[in-house]
Design an enzyme around this catalytic site. Structure first.
Site, PDB file in Angstrom:
ATOM      1  N   HIS A  82     -31.260  29.071 -25.227  1.00  0.00           N
ATOM      2  CA  HIS A  82     -31.617  27.679 -24.913  1.00  0.00           C
ATOM      3  C   HIS A  82     -30.588  27.046 -23.979  1.00  0.00           C
ATOM      4  O   HIS A  82     -29.645  26.399 -24.447  1.00  0.00           O
ATOM      5  CB  HIS A  82     -31.711  26.862 -26.199  1.00  0.00           C
ATOM      6  CG  HIS A  82     -32.873  27.230 -27.047  1.00  0.00           C
ATOM      7  ND1 HIS A  82     -34.115  26.641 -26.894  1.00  0.00           N
ATOM      8  CD2 HIS A  82     -33.002  28.144 -28.031  1.00  0.00           C
ATOM      9  CE1 HIS A  82     -34.956  27.172 -27.762  1.00  0.00           C
ATOM     10  NE2 HIS A  82     -34.316  28.095 -28.461  1.00  0.00           N
ATOM     11  N   LYS A 119     -35.766 -14.218 -31.035  1.00  0.00           N
ATOM     12  CA  LYS A 119     -35.541 -14.596 -32.429  1.00  0.00           C
ATOM     13  C   LYS A 119     -34.367 -13.823 -33.048  1.00  0.00           C
ATOM     14  O   LYS A 119     -34.322 -12.594 -32.972  1.00  0.00           O
ATOM     15  CB  LYS A 119     -36.814 -14.301 -33.245  1.00  0.00           C
ATOM     16  CG  LYS A 119     -37.986 -15.216 -32.854  1.00  0.00           C
ATOM     17  CD  LYS A 119     -37.697 -16.640 -33.283  1.00  0.00           C
ATOM     18  CE  LYS A 119     -38.799 -17.600 -32.875  1.00  0.00           C
ATOM     19  NZ  LYS A 119     -38.384 -19.017 -33.072  1.00  0.00           N
ATOM     20  N   CYS A 166     -36.872  30.768 -24.300  1.00  0.00           N
ATOM     21  CA  CYS A 166     -37.090  31.321 -25.626  1.00  0.00           C
ATOM     22  C   CYS A 166     -38.545  31.809 -25.774  1.00  0.00           C
ATOM     23  O   CYS A 166     -38.898  32.814 -25.185  1.00  0.00           O
ATOM     24  CB  CYS A 166     -36.699  30.313 -26.696  1.00  0.00           C
ATOM     25  SG  CYS A 166     -36.234  31.123 -28.229  1.00  0.00           S
ATOM     26  N   GLN A 183     -40.667  34.910 -24.002  1.00  0.00           N
ATOM     27  CA  GLN A 183     -41.471  35.902 -24.733  1.00  0.00           C
ATOM     28  C   GLN A 183     -42.909  35.930 -24.204  1.00  0.00           C
ATOM     29  O   GLN A 183     -43.506  37.001 -24.037  1.00  0.00           O
ATOM     30  CB  GLN A 183     -41.419  35.583 -26.234  1.00  0.00           C
ATOM     31  CG  GLN A 183     -40.002  35.655 -26.792  1.00  0.00           C
ATOM     32  CD  GLN A 183     -39.910  35.291 -28.272  1.00  0.00           C
ATOM     33  OE1 GLN A 183     -40.883  34.871 -28.885  1.00  0.00           O
ATOM     34  NE2 GLN A 183     -38.719  35.445 -28.843  1.00  0.00           N
ATOM     35  N   LEU A 224     -33.617   2.275 -32.177  1.00  0.00           N
ATOM     36  CA  LEU A 224     -32.911   1.359 -31.273  1.00  0.00           C
ATOM     37  C   LEU A 224     -31.960   2.112 -30.349  1.00  0.00           C
ATOM     38  O   LEU A 224     -31.362   1.528 -29.458  1.00  0.00           O
ATOM     39  CB  LEU A 224     -32.099   0.338 -32.076  1.00  0.00           C
ATOM     40  CG  LEU A 224     -32.904  -0.750 -32.779  1.00  0.00           C
ATOM     41  CD1 LEU A 224     -31.961  -1.682 -33.531  1.00  0.00           C
ATOM     42  CD2 LEU A 224     -33.743  -1.539 -31.780  1.00  0.00           C
ATOM     43  N   GLU A 263     -45.106  38.097 -33.707  1.00  0.00           N
ATOM     44  CA  GLU A 263     -45.233  36.776 -34.342  1.00  0.00           C
ATOM     45  C   GLU A 263     -46.673  36.255 -34.246  1.00  0.00           C
ATOM     46  O   GLU A 263     -47.144  35.542 -35.119  1.00  0.00           O
ATOM     47  CB  GLU A 263     -44.276  35.783 -33.651  1.00  0.00           C
ATOM     48  CG  GLU A 263     -44.293  34.396 -34.260  1.00  0.00           C
ATOM     49  CD  GLU A 263     -43.322  33.422 -33.584  1.00  0.00           C
ATOM     50  OE1 GLU A 263     -42.666  33.799 -32.579  1.00  0.00           O
ATOM     51  OE2 GLU A 263     -43.229  32.275 -34.047  1.00  0.00           O
ATOM     52  N   ASP A 312     -32.530   0.654 -46.256  1.00  0.00           N
ATOM     53  CA  ASP A 312     -33.188   1.846 -46.798  1.00  0.00           C
ATOM     54  C   ASP A 312     -32.495   2.267 -48.092  1.00  0.00           C
ATOM     55  O   ASP A 312     -31.268   2.178 -48.191  1.00  0.00           O
ATOM     56  CB  ASP A 312     -33.041   3.055 -45.845  1.00  0.00           C
ATOM     57  CG  ASP A 312     -33.747   2.850 -44.529  1.00  0.00           C
ATOM     58  OD1 ASP A 312     -34.564   1.918 -44.428  1.00  0.00           O
ATOM     59  OD2 ASP A 312     -33.466   3.634 -43.591  1.00  0.00           O
ATOM     60  N   ILE A 313     -33.286   2.776 -49.027  1.00  0.00           N
ATOM     61  CA  ILE A 313     -32.684   3.281 -50.271  1.00  0.00           C
ATOM     62  C   ILE A 313     -31.810   4.497 -49.959  1.00  0.00           C
ATOM     63  O   ILE A 313     -30.699   4.645 -50.451  1.00  0.00           O
ATOM     64  CB  ILE A 313     -33.791   3.685 -51.270  1.00  0.00           C
ATOM     65  CG1 ILE A 313     -34.560   2.437 -51.719  1.00  0.00           C
ATOM     66  CG2 ILE A 313     -33.201   4.400 -52.481  1.00  0.00           C
ATOM     67  CD1 ILE A 313     -35.769   2.735 -52.593  1.00  0.00           C
ATOM     68  N   GLU A 341     -30.842  24.495 -22.182  1.00  0.00           N
ATOM     69  CA  GLU A 341     -30.863  23.021 -22.213  1.00  0.00           C
ATOM     70  C   GLU A 341     -29.797  22.455 -23.145  1.00  0.00           C
ATOM     71  O   GLU A 341     -29.336  21.332 -22.958  1.00  0.00           O
ATOM     72  CB  GLU A 341     -32.262  22.527 -22.609  1.00  0.00           C
ATOM     73  CG  GLU A 341     -32.676  22.713 -24.074  1.00  0.00           C
ATOM     74  CD  GLU A 341     -33.245  24.100 -24.401  1.00  0.00           C
ATOM     75  OE1 GLU A 341     -33.014  25.049 -23.616  1.00  0.00           O
ATOM     76  OE2 GLU A 341     -33.927  24.230 -25.439  1.00  0.00           O
ATOM     77  N   GLY A 354     -27.938   6.680 -31.487  1.00  0.00           N
ATOM     78  CA  GLY A 354     -27.252   7.865 -30.970  1.00  0.00           C
ATOM     79  C   GLY A 354     -26.685   7.620 -29.580  1.00  0.00           C
ATOM     80  O   GLY A 354     -25.586   8.059 -29.250  1.00  0.00           O
ATOM     81  N   ARG A 377     -36.174  34.544 -33.903  1.00  0.00           N
ATOM     82  CA  ARG A 377     -36.241  35.729 -34.773  1.00  0.00           C
ATOM     83  C   ARG A 377     -36.753  36.962 -34.021  1.00  0.00           C
ATOM     84  O   ARG A 377     -36.553  38.078 -34.446  1.00  0.00           O
ATOM     85  CB  ARG A 377     -37.217  35.486 -35.936  1.00  0.00           C
ATOM     86  CG  ARG A 377     -36.779  34.412 -36.890  1.00  0.00           C
ATOM     87  CD  ARG A 377     -37.681  34.333 -38.114  1.00  0.00           C
ATOM     88  NE  ARG A 377     -37.546  33.033 -38.764  1.00  0.00           N
ATOM     89  CZ  ARG A 377     -36.555  32.721 -39.599  1.00  0.00           C
ATOM     90  NH1 ARG A 377     -35.649  33.610 -39.904  1.00  0.00           N
ATOM     91  NH2 ARG A 377     -36.490  31.520 -40.131  1.00  0.00           N
TER      92      ARG A 377
END
Ligand code: GLN
Length: 536
Positions: A509, A190, A384, A388, A17, A408, A150-151, A511, A20, A464
């Site tokens: 980063h 509703k 990032c 690379q 919804l 990597e 929620d539990i 952003e 945040g 990394r």
């Protein structure tokens, strides 16, 4: 010391919804009235942090200055309030249990049976009040993740209940965000799900003070009164939050509904009139762009736009500053794998962004996309993993190191991107990357310098691997400029190709530091370059 005011935000009926956004909007409204505000997020999952979750599961991992891997809502908090969050602003069930179990092993509980109530709830309350106790804030807004019922979130709600009881009604407020659906066949909206959600809260012992009602088109006074009556709240405390074209409009909508006045009245706070001039200007720019540009985003998590949340928001901010709407063309890296027809997949873009990423899948496609925009002088921005891959592309196609790659992806003779020295002994996954804010020196005269207009910056990291300095000279001789270097470890932070209209990529980063009313300079200049490209 003044009493700190605590505002809790819970969600009901369905997830997604925009809790945040609601929390951030409330924060912004209170800040605009001169209050010192902070926000925190409670996440009911058992992971210690989202750092170990796949972007498909969780969306983006938002990294704070102090290197915490946190929920993406913290990104909204930072962007709306224009302030830094920290590790203390995000608590998960995993962290709470971890702490309690460590204490139990140390013997701190002196023979007691360790239980959810009071031990888990006490630890939640300790974290709840940690920010409030710093004496730095008038208001602490706590967003409780998940949906009431929620539990998982029960211990958080119980801690909230206990805390509200302790500090009293004048110092705490419970806001519940719910949804009112429109049932097409009946032609009606509703309220029953909202009533049920509030009942569930009441069963836990929490009476909401304010209901913020999400709906497609807004709700009438009648409906507000009906909800108020059945949910036991004052008529004026039912606030409508209808769908709006941009999330940045939400604070203005809530202000029209007098939400900040209600909060201030209920908490008996003295505050000045709101100053939202800058914010209104932003919303006006977002809603009335003079033209548009299309940016291709070539990643591999494209089906989950939340995976690139901060990047998408940074485009909104930088678009507003450039008076353009930034359209996104999602380019699936795997489509470009063959290297044939790259132009077909990249058709219509005014710039290409290659975002963060992990692992082999999609890398060849990204490299082909970067080759295409480098050769065709289309603006390029790499972040990032995007940087690379730009390094690998340059090594293969300019330096003719055919097997060049990141370690990597594949171990070869020419690993132009390699594991960082400090990473070599690390096997644990959680929280072990190079994380958070690090310094970077900028080379005078570079595009980057003209962008930041300063030679010392700090930016946030999550990686990394790094540029392999063994290859630095070769790259420089072939025309690549290393325009940003970390002074402590001599790591490459920013690369650029001066002979290209805009080919800039960074290991960090950017952003994560773009703010609604203050776009990140690299995004701002990238969009400017896209605008220029489109015009020519
Ligand atoms: N996988 C790369 C690394 O760990 C890039 C990470 C990223 O894009 N955030 O260095």
């Amino acid at each position: 010391m003044k009493n700190v005011k605590y505002i809790f935000l819970t969600g009901g009926v369905v997830s997604s919804l925009g809790k945040g956004i609601a929390a951030s909007s409330i924060g912004l409204l209170l800040k605009s009235r001169g209050l010192r505000v902070t926000l925190q997020k409670f996440d009911p999952y058992i992971n210690v942090d989202p750092g170990t979750m796949s972007p498909y599961q969780h969306g983006e991992v938002y990294v704070t200055e102090d290197g915490a891997e946190t929920d993406l809502d913290l990104g909204h908090y930072e962007r709306f309030l224009d302030m830094n969050m920290s590790r203390a602003n995000n608590t998960t069930t995993g962290q709470v249990y971890y702490e309690v179990i460590l204490r139990e092993r140390r013997g701190d509980y002196l023979g007691a049976t360790v239980q959810v109530v009071p031990h888990i709830t006490d630890e939640i309350k300790r974290r709840l009040t940690e920010l409030g106790n710093t004496n730095k804030y008038d208001v602490v807004i706590t967003e409780i993740g998940g949906t009431v019922g929620d539990i998982e979130s029960l211990p958080f709600l119980e801690a909230m209940r206990q805390h509200m009881l302790k500090v009293g009604r004048e110092n705490s407020l419970s806001i519940h965000l719910t949804y009112v659906p429109f049932i097409e066949a009946a032609g009606e909206i509703k309220t029953k799900p909202t009533q049920h959600s509030v009942k569930t809260l009441l069963e836990i012992g929490i009476q909401p003070d304010i209901l913020v009602i999400r709906s497609h088109k807004g709700i009438s006074q009648d409906i507000k009164e009906k909800i108020a009556l059945f949910c036991n709240v004052r008529n004026d405390c039912v606030v409508s939050a209808k769908d709006v074209p941009t999330i940045y409009q939400v604070p203005l909508e809530l202000s029209n509904e007098k939400l900040d006045d209600i909060i201030i009245d209920k908490l008996k706070i003295r505050a000045k009139k709101p100053d939202l001039a800058k914010w209104k200007k932003l919303v006006n720019k977002i809603n009335n762009p003079k033209s548009e540009v299309t940016v291709g985003v070539c990643g591999k998590y494209n089906m989950v736009p939340d995976a690139y949340k901060s990047i998408l928001e940074a485009f909104v901010h930088s678009g507003a500053e450039n008076d353009v709407k930034v359209n996104i063309k999602w380019i699936s890296a795997q489509d470009l794998e063959s290297g044939k027809d790259s132009g077909k997949y990249l058709k219509g873009i005014d710039g290409l962004l290659v975002p963060y990423g992990f692992g082999e899948r999609g890398t060849e496609g990204k490299i082909h996309a970067i080759k295409y925009v480098r050769e065709n002088k289309i603006p390029f921005f790499g972040i990032c993993f995007g940087m690379q891959m730009a390094v690998v592309e340059f090594a293969r196609n300019v330096l003719k190191l055919k097997d060049a790659n990141s370690t990597e992806v594949r171990k070869t003779k020419n690993n132009v991107i390699d594991l960082m020295e400090e990473q070599k002994g690390i096997t644990e996954k959680g929280g072990t990357m190079r994380l958070g804010s690090y310094a970077c020196n900028i080379k005078k005269g570079s595009k980057t310098y003209n962008t930041y207009k300063t030679s010392h910056i700090t930016e946030r990291h999550r990686h990394r691997y790094e540029f392999n300095n063994r290859f630095r000279m070769e790259f420089e001789d072939a025309g690549m400029v290393f325009s940003g270097i970390n002074p402590d470890k001599d790591l490459v932070e920013i690369i650029e190709i001066p002979s290209h209209p805009w080919f800039v990529a960074c290991q960090f980063h950017p952003e994560l530091k773009s703010r609604a009313t203050k776009a990140h300079p690299l995004f701002r200049e990238f969009i400017k370059a896209c605008k220029k490209y489109k015009k020519n």
